[in-house]
Design an enzyme around this catalytic site. Structure first.
Site, PDB file in Angstrom:
ATOM      1  N   SER A 526      39.706  36.997  37.555  1.00 55.41           N
ATOM      2  CA  SER A 526      38.790  37.087  38.692  1.00 55.41           C
ATOM      3  C   SER A 526      37.772  35.942  38.601  1.00 55.41           C
ATOM      4  O   SER A 526      38.175  34.786  38.620  1.00 55.41           O
ATOM      5  CB  SER A 526      38.129  38.466  38.727  1.00 55.41           C
ATOM      6  OG  SER A 526      37.504  38.701  39.956  1.00 55.41           O
ATOM      7  N   HIS A 638      44.068  44.107  42.283  1.00 54.78           N
ATOM      8  CA  HIS A 638      43.171  43.284  41.470  1.00 54.78           C
ATOM      9  C   HIS A 638      42.952  43.872  40.076  1.00 54.78           C
ATOM     10  O   HIS A 638      42.541  43.159  39.161  1.00 54.78           O
ATOM     11  CB  HIS A 638      41.835  43.145  42.210  1.00 54.78           C
ATOM     12  CG  HIS A 638      40.951  42.056  41.695  1.00 54.78           C
ATOM     13  ND1 HIS A 638      41.294  40.720  41.736  1.00 54.78           N
ATOM     14  CD2 HIS A 638      39.716  42.097  41.129  1.00 54.78           C
ATOM     15  CE1 HIS A 638      40.323  39.993  41.224  1.00 54.78           C
ATOM     16  NE2 HIS A 638      39.353  40.798  40.846  1.00 54.78           N
TER      17      HIS A 638
END
Length: 665
Positions: A526, A638
């Site tokens: 990320s 994610h």
């Protein structure tokens, strides 16, 4: 004495996660949840256990292959209600303390989201998803009608998708979370909230006459991120606003005497980098005080880790004496803190660890806390607060801990640019021998407004077990430090944060002779993926890199991420009015400078950092003849590294280890 072995990827299946301790009304017993990963079924399963606080006897209550959450005792302490997906949808179940099978209480087509017992014990407040023209009683029929044929999805707002939403991340249109009251006598449901807005339910007053809800009734919510907290009279529906301005507030809880409401949250002074605080609303006077205003670090748990599952720690817990307990993130610790209404505040648990869940007795004499540290995945402890004494009462990971060799991270503090003090940890390889040289991997956390902590991290231990040193630090932008520090990355991605990470590397290279500076690796996910991309575009010091769920291009990220249109200006300081600045901070701009072999890992259903970010980077590097490889993970979002499909979590770790083995030796 069994000879210990090095930790492996598959140890993810052996580590048990213990969470959600809930004391009964008599404070003599508790229930909690244990979660494990079933390798054969390739799923996460959880079970309810019972703890006798006095005898420390632990008894298993449920045994099915299911996910369980939110166990809560009835007011009389005779039953425990909980949410389970044992029949696919998340429904409410109840189990008697005296024994027997759990009984299913709700049968709603969309399931339920949350619940709270009414103090009378005869009703349960629930929240669930409803279409605008539906009620809880006719929900099943309406839902079936909608499934008959596909429909076009018409988008008129920017906040129309979200990472983690099943399918293509598209939010259900015309569907809102509503509140209802379930009668346990006849299982009838009375709808309490209505309209075209989603409602959160936080608490019910001790006398059952008032509830605290959260609802944003603004019609245009693309740029409205507030959720006003409102106290509602159950009979008259009269509303009293507790807080209604831009920011993030929640976790509201009535005091035992019903006079005060505590809640946590932050205003938007520094957007999503703003410190959270504990606030007290006095119902009698209508005034609010910020109880933690003098503390320059955030209330709450901002630690990143990869083994703890299903954590649902309370924001605040009251005692009958109107004292409070809450978590606070500080210098890599997450501690339990005590506060009084008069302003006394101090840590109530030791340093050097991560208290990731907790419950406190009504008299405030003891707590049950879930505790982890860098060499301890986590268990429950009964903690006598005043004495500072505690005893471990669960031992699910004891056998595993006796099997494996773990590396103990050493804390470091070093100076970066502008005389900034930065905090981090250095792990030696698990099989470390003096007078030998070892490669080093730098790990970078996501967020960026999270923090590495004194908590167990399987991935870091795996790298140490593979013979790597591991350096992980909290550069500016990380939480757990001052407001100035956490805000320091905004508008400066790739600036001071990059300097902090590289200063940390220089520091350990200067202090530790065992590190082979010709064999350095870097990885992160990320924001950590962005920073990995940025680093290899700005230095050739690293011989291998792995970028995960990353950002490579802020220009496209603005329009494709579920948060891109507002997160980008919050963090970079501009939007598509100034694409040149977005491009200036985009690692893709510097792809021509990348000579470090780069492995790109990305989930196909990641809508936070969409996979097109990885695709752009891979094709660009490949077209330039760079050394790169691209691995796509299907059907995951994610959060692959933390809550993803188990076999793909193993594959991800295998890809990381194999890449570093190939290039670092």
């Amino acid at each position: 004495m069994v000879e210990k072995r090095l930790l492996e990827k598959e140890d993810l299946f052996k580590i048990q996660s213990v969470s959600n301790p809930q004391l009964s009304p008599n404070d003599k017993e508790a229930v909690f949840i244990k979660t494990k990963i079933d390798e054969k079924e390739n799923q996460y399963f959880s079970e309810i256990f019972h703890l006798d606080v006095e005898t420390e006897k632990v008894t298993q209550w449920t045994f099915g292959n299911e996910r369980i959450s939110s166990p809560k005792w009835s007011p009389n302490g005779e039953q425990v209600a909980f949410i389970s997906n044992r029949n696919e949808k998340s429904q409410l179940y109840m189990i008697n303390k005296s024994g027997g099978e759990a009984r299913k209480i709700t049968n709603l087509e969309s399931g339920i989201n949350s619940f709270s017992w009414s103090p009378c014990g005869e009703k349960i407040w629930i929240t669930g998803s409803l279409k605008e023209d539906a009620s809880f009683t006719d929900q099943a029929e309406k839902e079936k009608e909608d499934k008959e044929q596909p429909k076009a999805y018409i988008v008129d707002k920017m906040r129309y998708k979200a990472d983690g939403v099943k399918g293509h991340g598209l939010k259900k249109q015309g569907v809102h979370t509503q509140i209802a009251i379930l009668s346990l006598n006849d299982e009838s449901i009375e709808q309490f909230s209505e309209g075209t807005h989603s409602h959160s339910l936080y608490d019910i007053s001790p006398d059952g006459t008032k509830v605290i809800i959260g609802v944003n009734r603004e019609e245009q919510d693309d740029y409205n991120f507030s959720q006003p907290l409102i106290m509602v009279d159950v009979e008259t529906k009269e509303e009293t606003v507790l807080v209604n301005h831009e920011g993030y507030y929640g976790g509201a809880k009535f005091s035992y005497d019903g006079r005060y409401i505590a809640y946590s949250g932050s205003d938007a002074a520094f957007k999503n980098a703003t410190h959270s605080h504990v606030y007290i609303y006095d119902i009698e006077s209508g005034t609010t005080q910020n109880l933690t205003e003098s503390i320059d670090c955030p209330v709450g748990d901002y630690a990143v880790a990869d083994t703890q599952q299903g954590i649902d720690a309370p924001s605040i817990v009251w005692t009958q004496a109107n004292d409070l307990y809450f978590q606070l993130s500080n210098l890599g610790d997450v501690q339990l803190y005590y506060a009084s209404l008069e302003g006394a505040i101090y840590p109530a648990s030791p340093e050097g660890e991560h208290v990731y869940d907790y419950t406190v007795s009504k008299d405030g004499q003891f707590a049950i806390i879930a505790v982890s540290n860098p060499t301890f995945p986590g268990e429950l402890f009964v903690y006598e607060i005043a004495k500072g004494e505690r005893k471990q009462v669960t031992h699910f990971n004891d056998e595993w801990l006796n099997e494996v060799i773990l590396s103990k991270p050493e804390p470091i503090v070093y100076e970066s640019t502008n005389d900034l003090q930065v905090h981090g940890w250095l792990m030696k390889p698990a099989n470390f021998e003096e007078n030998k040289k070892y490669p080093l991997v730098v790990e970078i956390h996501g967020g960026p407004h999270t923090m590495y902590a004194n908590s167990f991290f399987h991935e870091l231990q795996l790298l140490a077990a593979q013979g790597y040193g591991v350096l992980y630090v909290n550069p500016r932008g990380s939480h757990g430090y001052s407001q100035e520090f956490v805000n320091g990355v905004r508008g400066d991605y790739g600036g001071g944060d990059y300097e902090d990470i590289m200063a940390g590397l220089d520091f350990v290279l200067g202090e530790e002779t065992w590190i082979d500076e010709t064999r350095l690796g870097v990885t992160g996910g990320s924001y950590g993926g962005f920073m990995t991309n940025w680093i290899v575009g700005h230095t050739n010091r690293f011989k291998a890199a792995v970028t995960q769920r990353s950002i490579s291009n802020w220009v496209s990220f603005f329009g494709v991420s579920d948060i891109g249109y507002y997160f980008t200006p919050w963090q970079i300081g501009t939007d598509m009015v100034d694409p040149e600045k977005l491009w200036e901070h985009s690692p893709l701009k510097y792809a021509k400078n990348i000579d470090t072999p780069l492995l790109i890992l990305h989930s196909e259903l990641d809508f936070r950092c969409p996979i097109e970010q990885a695709e752009q980077l891979f094709i660009t590097l490949k077209s330039m003849g760079k050394e790169t490889s691209f691995v796509r993970f299907p059907d995951n979002n994610h959060n692959l590294s933390r809550t993803g499909t188990p076999n793909l979590r193993i594959e991800r770790l295998d890809q990381i280890v194999s890449w570093f083995e190939q290039y670092l030796g």
